[in-house]
Motif scaffolding. Structure first.
Motif, PDB file in Angstrom:
ATOM      1  N   VAL A  14     -10.029  -9.737   9.301  1.00 15.55           N
ATOM      2  CA  VAL A  14     -10.766  -9.340   8.106  1.00 15.55           C
ATOM      3  C   VAL A  14     -11.924  -8.452   8.546  1.00 15.55           C
ATOM      4  O   VAL A  14     -12.696  -8.828   9.421  1.00 15.55           O
ATOM      5  CB  VAL A  14     -11.307 -10.567   7.330  1.00 15.55           C
ATOM      6  CG1 VAL A  14     -12.090 -10.126   6.113  1.00 15.55           C
ATOM      7  CG2 VAL A  14     -10.178 -11.492   6.935  1.00 15.55           C
ATOM      8  N   ASN A  15     -12.011  -7.267   7.946  1.00 14.90           N
ATOM      9  CA  ASN A  15     -13.085  -6.338   8.272  1.00 14.90           C
ATOM     10  C   ASN A  15     -13.774  -5.940   6.971  1.00 14.90           C
ATOM     11  O   ASN A  15     -13.153  -5.359   6.089  1.00 14.90           O
ATOM     12  CB  ASN A  15     -12.500  -5.107   8.985  1.00 14.90           C
ATOM     13  CG  ASN A  15     -13.567  -4.190   9.511  1.00 14.90           C
ATOM     14  OD1 ASN A  15     -14.730  -4.570   9.617  1.00 14.90           O
ATOM     15  ND2 ASN A  15     -13.185  -2.961   9.831  1.00 14.90           N
ATOM     16  N   HIS A  16     -15.062  -6.264   6.847  1.00 11.80           N
ATOM     17  CA  HIS A  16     -15.815  -5.919   5.640  1.00 11.80           C
ATOM     18  C   HIS A  16     -16.372  -4.512   5.796  1.00 11.80           C
ATOM     19  O   HIS A  16     -17.056  -4.214   6.771  1.00 11.80           O
ATOM     20  CB  HIS A  16     -16.936  -6.935   5.399  1.00 11.80           C
ATOM     21  CG  HIS A  16     -16.410  -8.291   5.062  1.00 11.80           C
ATOM     22  ND1 HIS A  16     -15.991  -8.625   3.798  1.00 11.80           N
ATOM     23  CD2 HIS A  16     -16.194  -9.384   5.833  1.00 11.80           C
ATOM     24  CE1 HIS A  16     -15.549  -9.871   3.796  1.00 11.80           C
ATOM     25  NE2 HIS A  16     -15.659 -10.355   5.022  1.00 11.80           N
ATOM     26  N   VAL A  17     -16.067  -3.635   4.817  1.00 12.14           N
ATOM     27  CA  VAL A  17     -16.453  -2.228   4.879  1.00 12.14           C
ATOM     28  C   VAL A  17     -17.391  -1.916   3.727  1.00 12.14           C
ATOM     29  O   VAL A  17     -17.104  -2.271   2.577  1.00 12.14           O
ATOM     30  CB  VAL A  17     -15.192  -1.327   4.808  1.00 12.14           C
ATOM     31  CG1 VAL A  17     -15.580   0.134   4.888  1.00 12.14           C
ATOM     32  CG2 VAL A  17     -14.208  -1.694   5.896  1.00 12.14           C
ATOM     33  N   LYS A  18     -18.511  -1.262   4.045  1.00 13.65           N
ATOM     34  CA  LYS A  18     -19.462  -0.826   3.022  1.00 13.65           C
ATOM     35  C   LYS A  18     -19.587   0.696   3.130  1.00 13.65           C
ATOM     36  O   LYS A  18     -20.427   1.199   3.863  1.00 13.65           O
ATOM     37  CB  LYS A  18     -20.818  -1.486   3.250  1.00 13.65           C
ATOM     38  CG  LYS A  18     -20.786  -2.987   3.084  1.00 13.65           C
ATOM     39  CD  LYS A  18     -22.159  -3.590   3.342  1.00 13.65           C
ATOM     40  CE  LYS A  18     -22.103  -5.072   3.172  1.00 13.65           C
ATOM     41  NZ  LYS A  18     -21.946  -5.791   4.428  1.00 13.65           N
ATOM     42  N   PRO A  19     -18.728   1.415   2.408  1.00 14.04           N
ATOM     43  CA  PRO A  19     -18.795   2.880   2.498  1.00 14.04           C
ATOM     44  C   PRO A  19     -20.049   3.423   1.815  1.00 14.04           C
ATOM     45  O   PRO A  19     -20.663   2.741   0.996  1.00 14.04           O
ATOM     46  CB  PRO A  19     -17.526   3.330   1.769  1.00 14.04           C
ATOM     47  CG  PRO A  19     -17.221   2.227   0.824  1.00 14.04           C
ATOM     48  CD  PRO A  19     -17.707   0.964   1.476  1.00 14.04           C
ATOM     49  N   GLY A  20     -20.414   4.646   2.150  1.00 12.11           N
ATOM     50  CA  GLY A  20     -21.591   5.264   1.535  1.00 12.11           C
ATOM     51  C   GLY A  20     -21.401   5.475   0.050  1.00 12.11           C
ATOM     52  O   GLY A  20     -22.331   5.333  -0.729  1.00 12.11           O
TER      53      GLY A  20
END
Length: 187
Positions: free
Chosen positions: A27-33
């Motif tokens: 699981v990889n949490h991604v917070k894009p711009g």
């Protein structure tokens, strides 16, 4: 079954997704711009082993499945089927040997294995992480051959070939990691 948000998925969770049972491997949490955050989840199908990469936004709801774990004793193998007995009810069940995969040779008579069930369906069999085996064939011990990290091939009583340290002799009991199939220590 409880529903959880997409951002609550953790490795090891079992989810009902697209009509199948899937285990979250990574699981990889991604917070894009730009845009909202999401969880990039690598899923593995518990029935057929397929892999799937899926994105779950925090507002997405997924069904989390609880698997029942039972400790059962291995009795014998019959025509590619492994027979286990429940230690509480003494009921016997047959499971296909391919549920264990490469770890099948390490399953020994009388060994207690943990079987994961979804309802009445057995999905996986977990054997102990360390198992004692006897070395039936290896090269003899050579005096003075103590170079660091030098290993020699050995054949175990279950037919598996592994690498062992040079001081291990034939007919000696050793402990083997069942997941990595590597030598751990002397028994």
């Amino acid at each position: 079954m409880p529903k959880i948000n997409g951002n609550e998925i953790r490795p090891g969770n079992v989810l009902e997704h697209e009509g199948g049972l899937w285990a979250a491997v990574k699981v990889n949490h991604v917070k894009p711009g730009k845009g909202g955050a999401f969880a990039q989840v690598e899923l593995k199908n518990l029935r057929d082993g397929r892999k799937l990469n899926e994105r779950f936004r925090s507002e997405d709801k997924v069904e989390q499945v609880r698997l029942e774990q039972k400790d059962q004793q291995f009795l014998y193998e019959n025509d590619g089927m492994l027979v286990f007995m429940d230690n509480e009810t003494f009921e016997q069940i047959e499971l296909p040997a391919d549920l264990l995969g490469d770890r099948r040779p390490f399953l020994q008579d009388g060994m207690v294995a943990t079987i994961e069930y979804y309802g009445d369906e057995a999905l996986s069999v977990q054997i102990p992480q360390k198992v004692t085996c006897k070395v039936v064939e290896t090269e003899p011990v050579v005096k003075g051959q103590t170079a660091a990290n030098s290993y020699k091939p050995a054949i175990l009583d279950n037919g598996v070939r592994i690498m062992v340290p040079p001081f291990i002799a034939q007919d000696e009991d050793i402990i083997v990691h069942t997941e990595t199939m590597e030598y751990s220590e002397r028994a």
